[in-house]
Design a protein around this motif. Sequence first.
Motif, PDB file in Angstrom:
ATOM      1  N   ASN A   1       0.822  -1.212   0.000  1.00 39.06           N
ATOM      2  CA  ASN A   1       0.000   0.000   0.000  1.00 39.06           C
ATOM      3  C   ASN A   1       0.852   1.257   0.000  1.00 39.06           C
ATOM      4  O   ASN A   1       0.545   2.235  -0.701  1.00 39.06           O
TER       5      ASN A   1
ATOM      6  N   THR B   1     -10.701   5.425   0.484  1.00 39.71           N
ATOM      7  CA  THR B   1     -10.152   5.174  -0.848  1.00 39.71           C
ATOM      8  C   THR B   1      -8.719   5.685  -0.904  1.00 39.71           C
ATOM      9  O   THR B   1      -8.273   6.459  -0.048  1.00 39.71           O
ATOM     10  N   VAL B   2      -8.008   5.275  -1.937  1.00 36.90           N
ATOM     11  CA  VAL B   2      -6.629   5.712  -2.087  1.00 36.90           C
ATOM     12  C   VAL B   2      -6.547   7.211  -2.335  1.00 36.90           C
ATOM     13  O   VAL B   2      -5.560   7.868  -1.971  1.00 36.90           O
TER      14      VAL B   2
ATOM     15  N   LEU C   1      -9.044   6.458   6.402  1.00 32.55           N
ATOM     16  CA  LEU C   1      -9.171   5.039   6.049  1.00 32.55           C
ATOM     17  C   LEU C   1      -9.756   4.249   7.216  1.00 32.55           C
ATOM     18  O   LEU C   1      -9.345   4.438   8.366  1.00 32.55           O
TER      19      LEU C   1
ATOM     20  N   LYS D   1      -6.019  -1.473   3.775  1.00 28.83           N
ATOM     21  CA  LYS D   1      -5.551  -0.334   2.981  1.00 28.83           C
ATOM     22  C   LYS D   1      -4.562   0.538   3.748  1.00 28.83           C
ATOM     23  O   LYS D   1      -4.132   1.565   3.234  1.00 28.83           O
TER      24      LYS D   1
END
Length: 327
Positions: free
Chosen positions: A108, A171-172, A250, A255
């Motif tokens: 990640n 989300t990223v 997050l 993640k």
Amino acid sequence: MSLKTLPAKTIPPRGESPAAADRRSEGKSKFRTFRDRYADRTFTIVAMTILLLSIIAVIYPLYFIVIASISDPNAVYEGRVWLFPSGVTLEGYQRILTDGRIWSGLANTMIYTVLGTAISVSTILCGAYALSRKDLPGRKYLMLLFVITMFFDGGLITKYLVVKDLGLLNTVWAVVLPGAIGVWNLIIARSFFENTIPNELREAAQMDGANDFRFFFQMVLPLSKPLIMLMIMVHVVANWNSFFDALIFLNDDSKYPLQLVLRNILIQSDVSSTGTTGGDIASYAAAQRIAELTKYAMIVVSSLPLMIALPFMQKHFTKGMMIGAVK
């Protein structure tokens, strides 16, 4: 008729011969030369001593963490580990590297670092070049808006609400977008373009039929390699060490970046060591030993990739540090 300047002659004092005056003048000249040479040598010794002490002050803590991570924690507590490891053990590294969360966090972090660096460097280069063009309408007002954000911030709650309303939570993009543009780096890049890319070069390219996009990609970027390498290095380090945005935005453990995973492991180790019952001294000592080994090993694991990569980019990084400076 030109007059030639005659060399000045040393006028000897009354009762002193010219030869004695010349010897006295030669002696003074040798003394001045010796004094200057002694002063230069003293300055060199003092400067080298200060530099050596500074290097030791920077390198020794890193060296101590490495040897402490493979030493017996009892030896570290007793002060027997200061130059060489004592009671060598790799248990800390074994516990970390056998944890699946470490490899997930490493993957990640690499994604966040590559994606975040690409977005940040691209936006900063494009924005800085646009702001460096004097023919940009409202250039000063746009720069003023950027500078205001350096002194006034909406706060963490406002930032969280904006990310939530945009649908970026968990989300990223919640990790790489909020801090994509650093205003200070934008100012450095703008100063570089203003002082390095002359208007005459752009005018010559326009006369040859090149538009703004072609001039930027084919002429400006190849001439800006030191700036690009500096921006890449700065953002790689920042994204690699970042964990706060991931902690806030997050919710999924899968993640989490490496830094946040290591933080959670360290907290878990501390809780395990302090949560042992007071009567079970052996269990408490074992848990404390594992916590100490894990702590030093985590620092090495999280810092090792950057320590390996930095020497290969040192040349470009050193050259880029002076860009945008006042000349």
